[in-house]
Design a protein around this motif. Structure first.
Motif, PDB file in Angstrom:
ATOM      1  N   ASP A  60       0.821  -1.207   0.000  1.00 20.04           N
ATOM      2  CA  ASP A  60       0.000   0.000   0.000  1.00 20.04           C
ATOM      3  C   ASP A  60       0.857   1.260   0.000  1.00 20.04           C
ATOM      4  O   ASP A  60       0.520   2.245  -0.660  1.00 20.04           O
ATOM      5  CB  ASP A  60      -0.931  -0.003   1.214  1.00 20.04           C
ATOM      6  N   MET A  61       1.967   1.242   0.747  1.00 25.77           N
ATOM      7  CA  MET A  61       2.887   2.371   0.763  1.00 25.77           C
ATOM      8  C   MET A  61       3.952   2.207  -0.314  1.00 25.77           C
ATOM      9  O   MET A  61       4.206   1.100  -0.795  1.00 25.77           O
ATOM     10  CB  MET A  61       3.579   2.489   2.130  1.00 25.77           C
ATOM     11  N   ARG A 422      -2.842   9.397  10.461  1.00 27.68           N
ATOM     12  CA  ARG A 422      -2.072   8.955   9.309  1.00 27.68           C
ATOM     13  C   ARG A 422      -3.024   8.332   8.287  1.00 27.68           C
ATOM     14  O   ARG A 422      -3.982   7.650   8.659  1.00 27.68           O
ATOM     15  CB  ARG A 422      -0.984   7.957   9.708  1.00 27.68           C
ATOM     16  N   THR A 424      -3.092   6.408   4.239  1.00 25.68           N
ATOM     17  CA  THR A 424      -2.444   5.843   3.060  1.00 25.68           C
ATOM     18  C   THR A 424      -3.512   5.416   2.068  1.00 25.68           C
ATOM     19  O   THR A 424      -4.460   4.708   2.440  1.00 25.68           O
ATOM     20  CB  THR A 424      -1.572   4.626   3.429  1.00 25.68           C
ATOM     21  N   LYS A 426      -4.142   3.874  -1.997  1.00 23.72           N
ATOM     22  CA  LYS A 426      -3.559   3.224  -3.171  1.00 23.72           C
ATOM     23  C   LYS A 426      -4.665   2.970  -4.187  1.00 23.72           C
ATOM     24  O   LYS A 426      -5.726   2.437  -3.845  1.00 23.72           O
ATOM     25  CB  LYS A 426      -2.888   1.902  -2.783  1.00 23.72           C
ATOM     26  N   ARG A 436      -0.292   6.189  -5.465  1.00 29.42           N
ATOM     27  CA  ARG A 436      -0.311   6.136  -4.002  1.00 29.42           C
ATOM     28  C   ARG A 436      -0.245   7.539  -3.412  1.00 29.42           C
ATOM     29  O   ARG A 436       0.373   8.437  -3.985  1.00 29.42           O
ATOM     30  CB  ARG A 436       0.879   5.323  -3.464  1.00 29.42           C
ATOM     31  N   ASN A 438       0.248   9.303   0.716  1.00 32.87           N
ATOM     32  CA  ASN A 438       0.517   8.984   2.121  1.00 32.87           C
ATOM     33  C   ASN A 438       0.810  10.267   2.880  1.00 32.87           C
ATOM     34  O   ASN A 438       1.443  11.191   2.347  1.00 32.87           O
ATOM     35  CB  ASN A 438       1.716   8.027   2.220  1.00 32.87           C
TER      36      ASN A 438
END
Length: 700
Positions: A60-61, A422, A424, A426, A436, A438
């Motif tokens: 994902d990151m 936070r 994230t 995708k 992506r 983030n």
């Protein structure tokens, strides 16, 4: 002579361990105990096959993976030497005498990157200056480099990203692995690993890891009267265990012991010298318990304890005449994480948890230099971070995923509660394109002296122009405290997979990240002449990082990887306002070529990099300041593989580039102009090495 004798004794002991492990190999149960396993532990081992570095398509990151093959591309004696093929991570020396290595990610010091050992926070506080040197490269099976603000599960100390290390597993069917190498600078490196599966039921397995390294001799190749690298001897032992029950219960635990001694400084035994002894004892426990039959709901506990001691002396040892600095510190650290995970629904995952991070510092700074005498006595500091967190993950098939995390932490240093979000995202609009995003907040306690270990190798005065902290005995200078740093990072990545080359892993990728500080410890060399000023940021501090990656396999077994990174780093200093962050390289480009013959019998690897300039401190370059040189580096290695044997030979820094006059004021270390901490380039020239890897596989 002392080091030579010790190295000979350890080599003799290692040979006896080798013979013992060979005898154990004949006794190992050969039953195929993993055929029915459903756990996620990898049973792969480092064979040197496959791509060395690549961007993960499925994470994902934005995550760069250095595989077992990548760890074999160079000597890779330790973690610090494992990033030469990466433009994301830049590795350099902290100073010209201790041999400490530091990384930079997103244009900032490695102290802002959270280091994880199989998802346990490590290399914190006192362990950070030399931690990279204490992870043998051949103990690892892979490294994952994630940029940005990752999961809240392991805390929020990750400001620029995370580097997670995967160790050799107890489940690897390798009763014996041996790696030995020798470099032209007399550095010898020996690694042993033995993975054993115990009993017929396959529930218990263990891996024993051993490492010893050191150099028989130190050199002064530039003739400045100082050794280019210290004499060093390191012993590193670890034992890791796994209990796996077919019902799904897993218990992992282990211990590690480390001792490292290093002596550097002037070649004259009565001159300016550095003596450092680091010791560490680490223990950890990880327990996972399923709450239902398919393990979609489970609870997990992770605990870690570390006892780290650093004893260091810099200057003239005899009678402690000027200048002399002693820094002696002990850090007792504990980390605990309790998690509940629910993956009952295929598209929705939930994680809830509680965590605690505790550090007890016991520090002594004894310093007598040209214009300053410091005797702070023993300063004992207790730092506590209590956290509560939740994380929600949504997957819409393979086309979209989102991870939203929220964490609250209470810090005892000021009694305040801080919230860190936070996120994230995708998105795969088509299979050949990955987008992506983030972002999030990061917080960490700083260690002013240890985070900037090079300040111990100077004759300058320590000072705090403002931002004193209140202690029990009044106002305490900032360099004797542990201020809390606060930053936000956000960015994104676009990766396109192209329809040419062998296989389906040809890609071009672009990413951008920005890191911006609200509170940051500034270590300012230019505030006043002959002074290192420690203060809290009163203006702006940010970095913008751009990177382009390209990888292709044009013909079978020939891979080409090219990366380029550009960094714009700015910081507000007391004198001069917002300006380019000093000693931060503006760009780096890397080209890696690898070709393997059929069945990987021969592997040829070549890496070239160009390293951009950085802004120098004003007192450097004869007081003219300016910028450093642009310099190239070349690495090459040839590996011949036979059944269970690898023999490799290679060279590093084949351009023989070295930073000129790395130590300022070398003519008289007694003056405050003396400074061995201003390093922007290589200290050593061409180095060659030869090595061997031996793998004994478990018999079927």
């Amino acid at each position: 002579m002392y080091f030579c004798k010790i190295m000979k004794k350890i080599a003799h002991m290692a040979f006896l361990l080798f013979l013992q492990a060979v005898s154990l190999h004949a006794q190992v149960d050969t039953a195929a105990v993993y055929s029915d396993r459903t756990d996620t532990l990898s049973t792969a081992v480092a064979t040197g096959e496959g791509p060395g570095n690549y961007l993960s398509k499925y994470k994902d990151m934005r995550t760069e993976v250095i595989t077992a093959a990548g760890l074999c591309k160079m000597a890779c004696c330790n973690l610090a030497e494992s990033f030469e093929n990466s433009a994301s991570v830049t590795v350099g020396y902290s100073d010209a005498v201790t041999g400490a290595r530091q990384i930079r990610l997103l244009g900032l010091s490695g102290t802002y990157t959270q280091m994880l050992d199989e998802n346990r926070p490590v290399m914190r506080g006192l362990a950070s200056p030399f931690g990279l040197n204490y992870v043998p490269g051949q103990w690892l099976s892979s490294i994952q480099i994630a940029k940005g603000a990752p999961s809240v599960i392991n805390g929020v100390e990750s400001i620029t990203g995370q580097i997670n290390m995967e160790r050799r597993k107890p489940t690897d069917e390798v009763p014996l692995f041996v790696n030995a190498s020798f470099m032209s600078d007399t550095k010898a490196d020996l690694n042993l690993a033995s993975s054993l599966q115990l009993g017929n039921d396959g529930k218990w397995s263990t891996v024993i890891l051993g490492h010893v390294s050191g150099n028989f001799k130190s050199f002064d190749m530039n003739g400045d009267g100082f050794y280019d690298e210290p004499r060093q001897l390191q012993v590193n032992l670890a034992n890791r265990w796994l209990y796996f029950d077919p019902d799904g219960v897993q218990v992992r635990f282990g211990v590690r012991f480390l001792r490292d001694g290093r002596n550097g400084g002037q070649t004259d035994s009565k001159g300016w010298l550095s003596d450092i002894i680091n010791q560490s004892l680490n223990a950890y426990l990880k327990v996972g318990v399923p709450l239902n039959e398919d393990n979609s709901r489970n609870i997990a506990f992770v605990g870690d304890f570390n006892d780290y001691t650093m004893d260091s002396n810099f200057g003239y040892r005899e009678n402690k005449v000027l200048p002399f600095t002693a820094y002696n510190g002990t850090q007792l650290s504990g980390f605990a994480n309790l998690l509940y995970q629910d993956q009952t629904w295929e598209a929705h995952h939930f994680t809830l948890g509680l965590s605690a991070m505790y550090d007890h510092y016991n520090e002594l700074l004894d310093r007598s230099v040209f214009a300053q005498a410091i005797r702070n006595g023993r300063i004992k500091t207790n730092l506590l971070d209590l956290g509560i967190f939740g994380e929600y993950t949504f997957h819409a098939g393979d086309s979209f995923s989102a991870i939203a995390g929220l964490r609250g932490d209470w810090y005892n240093s000021d009694g305040k509660f801080r919230v860190s979000p936070r996120l994230t995202l995708k998105y795969n609009p088509v299979d050949q394109l990955v987008i992506r995003f983030n972002g999030g907040r990061g917080l960490r306690y700083a260690c002013p002296v240890v985070d900037n270990i090079g300040v111990l190798s100077t004759g300058k005065t320590y000072y705090s122009s403002h931002n004193y902290v209140d202690g029990t005995s009044g106002r305490t200078p900032l360099f004797e405290s542990h201020p809390l740093e606060d930053a936000w990072v956000f960015g994104g990545n676009v990766t396109a997979y192209l329809p040419f080359g062998v296989g389906d892993n040809t890609y071009i990728s672009f990413d951008y990240f920005r890191t911006q500080f609200k509170d940051q410890l500034i270590t300012d060399y230019d505030a006043f002449p002959g002074v290192i000023d420690f203060y809290i940021l009163s203006g702006r501090s940010y970095t913008n990082t751009y990177q382009l990656d390209f990888s292709v396999e044009p013909v079978k077994r020939f891979t080409v990887t090219a990366t380029f990174r550009y960094t714009d780093a700015r910081v507000s200093l007391l004198n001069g306002g917002l300006q380019e962050r000093p000693m931060t390289s503006r760009y780096k480009g890397v080209l890696n070529l690898q070709y393997a013959t059929n069945l990987n019998r021969w592997i040829f690897d070549f890496t070239a990099s160009v390293n951009g300039p950085c802004r120098l401190y004003g007192f450097m370059n004869g007081g003219k300041g300016g910028q450093s040189e642009v310099y190239p580096l070349l690495y090459a290695q040839v590996t011949h593989r036979m059944k269970g044997w690898d023999i490799y030979i290679g060279g590093e820094n084949l351009t023989n580039f070295k930073q000129k006059n790395p130590i300022i004021g070398v003519e008289n270390p007694s003056l405050r102009d003396f400074d061995a901490s201003c390093i922007w380039g290589p200290l050593m020239g061409i180095k060659g090495y030869i090595g061997i890897r031996v793998t004994l596989w478990k018999k079927a």
